[in-house]
Design a protein around this motif. Structure first.
Motif, short mmCIF file in Angstrom:
data_model
loop_
_atom_site.label_atom_id
_atom_site.label_comp_id
_atom_site.label_asym_id
_atom_site.label_seq_id
_atom_site.Cartn_x
_atom_site.Cartn_y
_atom_site.Cartn_z
N TYR A 64 15.52 29.69 15.28
CA TYR A 64 15.06 30.01 13.94
C TYR A 64 15.21 31.51 13.64
CZ TYR A 64 11.73 31.06 10.21
OH TYR A 64 11.15 31.54 9.09
N TYR A 65 14.74 32.35 14.54
CA TYR A 65 14.83 33.80 14.33
C TYR A 65 16.28 34.24 14.16
CZ TYR A 65 10.00 34.12 16.03
OH TYR A 65 8.66 33.97 16.21
N SER A 66 17.19 33.55 14.85
CA SER A 66 18.58 33.98 14.81
C SER A 66 19.20 33.79 13.43
CB SER A 66 19.40 33.23 15.86
OG SER A 66 19.63 31.90 15.44
N THR A 67 18.52 33.04 12.55
CA THR A 67 19.04 32.86 11.20
C THR A 67 18.41 33.83 10.22
OG1 THR A 67 17.36 31.24 10.61
CG2 THR A 67 19.34 30.39 11.65
N LEU A 68 17.63 34.79 10.73
CA LEU A 68 16.92 35.71 9.84
C LEU A 68 17.50 37.12 9.91
CD1 LEU A 68 13.22 34.83 10.78
CD2 LEU A 68 14.56 33.94 8.87
N GLY A 73 8.53 43.70 13.69
CA GLY A 73 7.35 44.41 13.22
C GLY A 73 7.19 44.35 11.71
N SER A 74 8.28 44.04 11.02
CA SER A 74 8.17 43.95 9.57
C SER A 74 7.62 42.58 9.18
CB SER A 74 9.55 44.18 8.93
OG SER A 74 9.80 43.21 7.94
N ALA A 75 6.87 42.54 8.07
CA ALA A 75 6.22 41.30 7.67
C ALA A 75 7.18 40.36 6.95
CB ALA A 75 5.01 41.59 6.80
N THR A 76 8.26 40.91 6.43
CA THR A 76 9.17 40.08 5.65
C THR A 76 10.51 39.91 6.35
OG1 THR A 76 9.91 42.03 4.47
CG2 THR A 76 8.19 40.69 3.42
N ALA A 77 11.12 38.77 6.09
CA ALA A 77 12.44 38.50 6.63
C ALA A 77 13.18 37.61 5.66
CB ALA A 77 12.33 37.80 7.98
N THR A 78 14.50 37.78 5.57
CA THR A 78 15.27 36.91 4.69
C THR A 78 16.16 36.00 5.53
OG1 THR A 78 16.69 38.84 4.47
CG2 THR A 78 15.40 38.21 2.54
N VAL A 80 19.40 34.31 6.47
CA VAL A 80 20.80 34.66 6.25
C VAL A 80 21.74 33.65 6.89
CG1 VAL A 80 20.41 37.12 5.98
CG2 VAL A 80 20.80 36.19 8.27
N GLY A 81 21.21 32.55 7.38
CA GLY A 81 22.06 31.53 7.98
C GLY A 81 22.74 32.02 9.24
N LEU A 82 24.07 31.86 9.27
CA LEU A 82 24.81 32.18 10.49
C LEU A 82 25.29 33.63 10.52
CD1 LEU A 82 26.91 28.91 10.93
CD2 LEU A 82 24.86 29.61 12.18
N GLU A 83 24.82 34.44 9.57
CA GLU A 83 25.39 35.77 9.42
C GLU A 83 25.28 36.63 10.69
OE1 GLU A 83 24.89 37.58 5.43
OE2 GLU A 83 24.54 39.39 6.61
N ASN A 84 24.13 36.49 11.39
CA ASN A 84 23.98 37.27 12.63
C ASN A 84 25.06 36.92 13.64
OD1 ASN A 84 21.68 38.86 12.07
ND2 ASN A 84 20.39 37.04 12.29
N TYR A 85 25.37 35.62 13.74
CA TYR A 85 26.41 35.20 14.68
C TYR A 85 27.76 35.74 14.25
CZ TYR A 85 22.92 31.95 16.45
OH TYR A 85 21.79 31.42 16.99
N GLN A 280 18.86 45.47 21.29
CA GLN A 280 18.85 45.26 19.85
C GLN A 280 17.44 45.04 19.31
OE1 GLN A 280 21.14 45.73 17.67
NE2 GLN A 280 22.93 45.96 19.00
N ALA A 281 16.61 44.30 20.08
CA ALA A 281 15.26 44.01 19.59
C ALA A 281 14.27 45.11 19.95
CB ALA A 281 14.78 42.67 20.12
N PHE A 282 14.36 45.62 21.16
CA PHE A 282 13.32 46.52 21.65
C PHE A 282 13.83 47.95 21.88
CE2 PHE A 282 12.21 42.20 22.92
CZ PHE A 282 10.96 42.09 22.33
N GLY A 283 15.09 48.19 21.59
CA GLY A 283 15.60 49.55 21.68
C GLY A 283 15.35 50.28 20.38
N ALA A 284 16.37 51.00 19.88
CA ALA A 284 16.15 51.84 18.71
C ALA A 284 16.13 51.05 17.40
CB ALA A 284 17.25 52.90 18.65
N TYR A 285 16.78 49.86 17.37
CA TYR A 285 17.04 49.24 16.06
C TYR A 285 16.01 48.23 15.61
CZ TYR A 285 21.43 51.09 17.78
OH TYR A 285 22.38 51.88 18.32
N ASN A 286 15.35 47.56 16.54
CA ASN A 286 14.40 46.49 16.19
C ASN A 286 15.05 45.38 15.37
OD1 ASN A 286 12.40 47.80 17.55
ND2 ASN A 286 11.51 48.76 15.74
N ARG A 287 16.31 45.11 15.65
CA ARG A 287 17.00 44.04 14.91
C ARG A 287 16.67 42.70 15.58
NH1 ARG A 287 23.07 46.03 14.93
NH2 ARG A 287 23.48 44.27 13.56
N ALA A 288 15.55 42.12 15.20
CA ALA A 288 15.06 40.92 15.87
C ALA A 288 15.99 39.72 15.67
CB ALA A 288 13.66 40.59 15.38
N GLY A 289 16.43 39.51 14.42
CA GLY A 289 17.28 38.37 14.14
C GLY A 289 18.59 38.43 14.92
N TYR A 290 19.21 39.60 14.91
CA TYR A 290 20.48 39.80 15.60
C TYR A 290 20.30 39.59 17.10
CZ TYR A 290 24.92 42.15 16.65
OH TYR A 290 26.19 42.45 17.08
#
Lengths: 320, 303
Positions: A64-68, A73-78, A80-85, A280-290
């Motif tokens: 599920y997270y992979s589609t966001l 840490g942010s409260a909102t997420a959009t 995006v489907g398969l965009e992260n992949y 990606q998630a816990f380094g500098a970017y916090n890009r959880a979905g990616y």
């Protein structure tokens, strides 16, 4: 004396008590089954719930997270489907990360299995002290990856490490192991193999010792050299062990984290899938979905390997 | 097997080369072969393992001047305990050690008990769908913890478990490994003992603690030791769920130490830290390696 009496009384009382229930055996049976049902739940449910919540649920959540598009840490997420992949597989990162993962896995698996087999053959000789040597060789496998990583980081230190000292003795300058992307990968691989080859050695040794002694002896009497015996008899007979090791070491290499984190915190040349997902998630970017998308890719690879293993084990890679 | 004769390291000096090596167990060539083929590889393997660890211990007692030098010496000039003191004061090492100990003991104790209960229930208590449950446990055994860190982080942080010891312990408590290993062992126990205990009126609780557990001590020890080792060494999860020194475990705290000591002089202190995280497990392993090796190489023989 009184204790004995009390026991006797209890037994006398118990007999008619169960006797009265005996006629209604059908009812009692279902009552007992129901009691067993609840006893089972009381005993097993805590563990089963923990496994469900912290092992199975994350797999679903990860997908599920992979589609966001979601910053940790942010409260909102959009959604995006398969965009992260798509982003991952079309970026230059993908080639680099998958290449690093493949190189790290191939060399660590090959290295620890080859060296493990050599050590197993040495351990299989009938000299004194093999029991001690077997334990000693296995020891690094149980030690903290963080501790081991620090010890080897000191050994590889270009200024004051033992390796630099040896190289100086040979008239060479120590390379910058940590800063060079390629050398940092070499360094982590060396340490990983050092830590894990004992596991391979002990498993291979168990395999060698379970070889049918009469067959090996017969070959020896027929004049087969020990090298010949090893190549055309021991190796084929060991194939189930080899296959088992290939799978288990591949799975653990794909999940190697501790050494990479402690020896090369920035990743650079050592960003395997698992490490890239962490960065990606816990380094500098916090890009959880990616990061979740990368984790799903890793999980898919691990799943394929496991399924392959199960299919082969069913068919039994066996000669006996 | 001609080589079954125990090899003795005191050869007869009078043995000459003329004697065919196959006939004399203690001939010179046999001795040479024993040393070259038997002892030399073993010695090299053991040295490759132990020298780095020995170097760690020795360096942890060296003064900065002995480490930041081009003139390398094997032994420290004298035992210099200052590295340990500095490690303790630069970062709260005592706290890390305490946290690691609590996490390891509490986590392992709960896991072992959960494993005993679940395995007992799977083997000795009647229940529908037992096979389905067992398959789900087997599959969980193959699911790598590494891919679950982000969802588990979101879950535990949402529960307020960040920078708490329970937050470190909780996600790892479900035990597929221990359940699997103990189930396999419980299946080998003769059912007749438990049946007679049942006839004598012993309930499940008494059957677990007075019969099954006492006869399964080696298997339980295996599960307990493997769990202790992995809890103590666990890194990725505590690293993510803690960012304040108060709740860090030893491996995470070592990372902190690494960050605070940038130059070469810090190596002695870091080696002292490495000693503190490595030696306890090394001692446990040295004493009880039989169980640990058996537990960690599980499955290799059954294929």
């Amino acid at each position: 004396m009184t204790q004995q009496l009390a026991d006797q009384q209890a037994r006398i009382q118990a007999v008619p008590a169960s006797g009265t229930h005996a006629p209604a055996s059908r009812k009692r049976w279902s009552g007992r089954a129901r009691r067993d049902f609840f006893i089972f739940l009381a005993l097993a449910l805590p563990n089963l719930l923990l496994i469900a919540v912290f092992t199975y649920l994350p797999l679903i959540n990860n997908i599920y997270y992979s589609t966001l598009d979601w910053t940790l840490g942010s409260a909102t997420a959009t959604v995006v489907g398969l965009e992260n992949y798509i982003t991952f597989f079309t970026s230059a990162d993908a080639v680099k990360v998958l290449g690093t993962t493949a190189a790290f896995t191939a060399v660590t698996v090959g290295g620890s299995m080859a060296l493990g087999l050599l050590v197993a053959l040495a351990l299989n000789s009938k000299v004194r002290g093999t029991t001690f040597a077997r334990s000693a060789v296995f020891a690094p496998y149980v030690l903290s990856g963080v501790g081991v990583g620090l010890v080897w980081l000191f050994i590889f230190d270009p200024g004051y490490g033992v390796l630099a000292w040896i190289l100086r003795g040979l008239g060479q300058q120590s390379p910058q192991w940590v800063n060079d992307p390629q050398l940092s990968l070499v360094m982590v691989i060396v340490v990983y193999v050092w830590k894990n080859l004992g596991y391979c050695a002990v498993v291979f040794l168990a395999g060698l010792q379970s070889l049918p002694q009469d067959v090996m002896e017969a070959a020896s009497l027929d004049g087969a050299s020990s090298f010949r015996r090893f190549l055309s008899m021991a190796m084929p007979l060991l194939s189930p062990t080899t296959f088992f090791l290939l799978i288990t070491t591949m799975l653990s290499s794909l999940q190697a984290f501790d050494l990479i984190r402690i020896m090369t915190p920035l990743g650079n040349g050592t960003s395997t899938l698992i490490y890239e997902a962490y960065l990606q998630a816990f380094g500098a970017y916090n890009r959880a979905g990616y990061s979740a998308a990368i984790s799903v890719v890793l999980f898919a690879i691990l799943l394929i390997i496991t399924v392959v293993q199960l299919r082969f084990v069913e068919r039994k890679v066996h000669y006996s | 097997m001609s080589t079954l004769v125990p090899v003795d390291l005191q050869p007869e000096v009078s043995t000459s080369d003329a004697v065919p090596p196959r006939e004399r167990a203690f001939s010179l060539s046999n001795l040479v072969r024993t040393v070259v083929a038997g002892y030399l590889p073993l010695t090299i393997a053991v040295l490759v393992v132990f020298l780095p660890l020995l170097w760690m211990v020795l360096s942890s007692f060296k003064q900065p001047g002995e480490i930041v030098t081009l003139d390398l010496r094997m032994l420290p000039a004298d035992l210099y305990p200052e590295n340990y003191r500095t490690a303790m004061t630069t970062v709260p090492f005592g706290q890390f050690f305490l946290n690691s100990t609590i996490v390891t003991i509490v986590g392992s104790a709960i896991k072992v008990i959960l494993a005993i209960f679940t395995a007992y229930a799977l083997v000795f208590v009647r229940f529908p769908f037992k096979n389905v449950i067992f398959v789900l446990i087997l599959v969980a055994l193959m699911v790598p913890a590494q891919v679950s860190i982000l969802p588990n982080y979101v879950l535990i942080a949402g529960m307020g478990g960040k920078n708490t010891l329970w937050g470190i312990i909780l996600p790892g408590l479900g035990t597929a490994f221990g359940t699997f290993l103990l189930r396999q062992h419980f299946l080998t126990l003769p059912g007749s003992i438990l049946e007679s205990a049942e006839i004598d009126g012993a309930g499940h609780w008494r059957r677990i603690w007075q019969i099954v557990v006492p006869v399964s001590v080696p298997s339980i020890a295996t599960v307990a030791l493997v769990t202790v080792v992995s809890e103590w060494n666990d890194y990725i999860w505590p690293l993510i769920i803690t960012d304040k020194p108060d709740s860090m475990t030893l491996p995470v705290g070592l990372t902190l130490l690494q960050n605070s000591e940038g130059n070469g002089a810090g190596w002695g202190i870091m080696m002292a830290g490495a000693v503190l995280v490595i030696i306890p497990i090394l001692v446990i392993f040295a004493m009880l390696q039989r169980y640990i090796v058996a537990g960690l190489t599980q499955g290799s023989v059954t294929g």
